[in-house]
Design a protein around this motif. Structure first.
Motif, short mmCIF file in Angstrom:
data_model
loop_
_atom_site.label_atom_id
_atom_site.label_comp_id
_atom_site.label_asym_id
_atom_site.label_seq_id
_atom_site.Cartn_x
_atom_site.Cartn_y
_atom_site.Cartn_z
N ASP A 1 -41.97 -17.15 7.22
CA ASP A 1 -42.22 -18.59 7.16
C ASP A 1 -42.87 -18.91 5.81
N GLY B 1 -37.66 -12.55 9.57
CA GLY B 1 -37.89 -13.86 8.96
C GLY B 1 -39.31 -14.03 8.46
N GLU C 1 -43.38 -21.81 4.34
CA GLU C 1 -44.33 -22.92 4.37
C GLU C 1 -45.72 -22.43 4.78
N LYS C 2 -45.75 -21.53 5.76
CA LYS C 2 -47.04 -20.99 6.22
C LYS C 2 -47.62 -20.02 5.20
N ASP D 1 -36.07 -16.16 4.64
CA ASP D 1 -37.03 -17.17 5.06
C ASP D 1 -36.66 -17.63 6.47
N SER D 2 -37.59 -18.28 7.16
CA SER D 2 -37.35 -18.67 8.55
C SER D 2 -36.19 -19.65 8.68
N HIS E 1 -34.47 -21.23 -0.20
CA HIS E 1 -34.35 -20.06 0.67
C HIS E 1 -34.56 -18.79 -0.14
#
Length: 363
Positions: free
Chosen positions: A65, A63, A67-68, A290-291, A183
């Motif tokens: 992230d 996964g 956003e990060k 993605d996460s 995603h």
């Protein structure tokens, strides 16, 4: 008093005192305890195996992230923009992929890139292919070695992955389109081959002979059932069709995508747990998401939400491009067609016919 062991007279039924339940004979109670204990052991055993299998498959998924990795520099999510999924096919030559590539290529690139748009209501979908030879502006990203990668203009789209990984590819697509990706899913060579073999092959029909020494594909005109190796050759073929460019390959990739999704949809996976596990195992071991999708339950929930989409009605479009004036071996997004296409996806609107025509392919 008469001995109870020799008493042959009528037996008096024993009733439990009011408010109390009569106890079953001791032997019967022992039998039921053994049955209950056996059931508990079976449940625990099955649960243990199920938990092990779940953890095994779940641990396969890698996964990221978003956003990060990307931060806040992203297009705004509109309330009626449906769902947007970026699908990447990686041509990594490492690990299990080493024997599947052709040519002397190091590292990995995004050999295939599809933006799949699912409108509100999730009854149909649109797949937009981005040619890997498209020249784009790469935004500022973090390189694979952790260092800052400055923004750069006129870089090949498929080079972004090799330098900075999938998060930077997502960021590049978002900035060139203005469409927020909800995603992303990435699958490599080995995973793609294993998935096709696990479902027993995919059927395609070609209207002309295809002989490509580079990919190894050798097909006569007609209908064929392709195994994993042949399928990989099929989606990577470029020299055996059209003008031999990447643009001709995109047509085969889109055709195969529809055939693959249709095959998966029609198979009775619930009726064959063994096949379902085999498919899940092959798919997850080569999957990066993605996460928001990086677990079996999340993937299953997303898959169920897409159940109403009929692959046969999916519309496939290539990003409208024209040949670059400085380098005829490269293409750039054609305007205003590309802008019209991305705007339709942003607003979850019908794509105008003019946005489906690519000057590089003569329309």
């Amino acid at each position: 008093m008469t001995d109870a062991l020799t008493d042959t007279g009528p037996r008096r039924s024993r009733r439990a005192p009011a408010g109390r339940r009569a106890k079953p004979p001791r032997r019967r109670r022992r039998v039921w305890r053994w049955i209950a204990l056996s059931l508990v052991l079976l449940v625990l055993a099955a649960g243990g195996v199920g938990y092990w299998l779940y953890n095994d498959l779940n641990g396969n998924i890698k996964g990221v992230d978003l956003e990060k990795a990307i931060g806040d520099d992203r297009p705004r999510k509109l309330p009626t923009s449906g769902q947007n999924l970026l699908v990447l096919g990686s041509d990594s030559r490492s690990g299990a992929n080493a024997s599947l590539g052709t040519g002397n290529v190091s590292g990995a690139r995004s050999d295939t890139a599809l933006v799949i748009h699912i409108p509100e209501g999730r009854k149909k979908a649109v797949a937009v292919s981005i040619p890997r030879d498209t020249l784009v502006t790469r935004p500022e990203c973090t390189g694979k070695d952790g260092s800052a990668l400055p923004s750069a203009k006129r870089v090949m789209f498929n080079s972004v992955y090799s330098l900075a990984g999938p998060a930077c590819v997502v960021k590049t697509v978002e900035q060139m389109s203005g469409v927020r990706m909800d995603h992303f899913v990435e699958i490599d060579f080995a995973g793609f081959k294993g998935l096709v073999d696990a479902i027993g092959g995919v059927t395609v029909t070609v209207d002309q002979d295809i002989h490509d020494k580079s990919s190894g594909l050798d097909l006569s005109a007609g209908t064929h059932r392709l195994d994993g190796t042949q399928s990989l050759q099929f989606v990577r073929t470029r020299h055996g069709i059209g003008d031999g460019s990447d643009l001709g390959r995109i047509g085969l990739q889109q055709q195969f995508l529809i055939a693959l999704l249709s095959e998966i949809k029609k198979q009775d996976l619930l009726g064959s747990p063994t096949k379902a596990f085999r498919i899940a195992d092959k798919l997850t071991e080569s999957l990066t998401t993605d996460s928001g999708l990086a677990s079996l339950t999340k993937l299953a929930d997303f898959g169920r939400s897409m159940n109403g989409v009929d692959p046969s009605t999916m519309e496939t479009i290539m990003l409208p491009v024209r040949y670059d004036t400085q380098d005829p071996n490269r293409v750039v997004a054609a305007q205003p067609q590309a802008g019209q296409l991305w705007q339709a996806l942003r607003k979850d609107q019908e794509i105008p016919e003019s946005a489906k025509k690519s000057p590089a392919t003569g329309g």
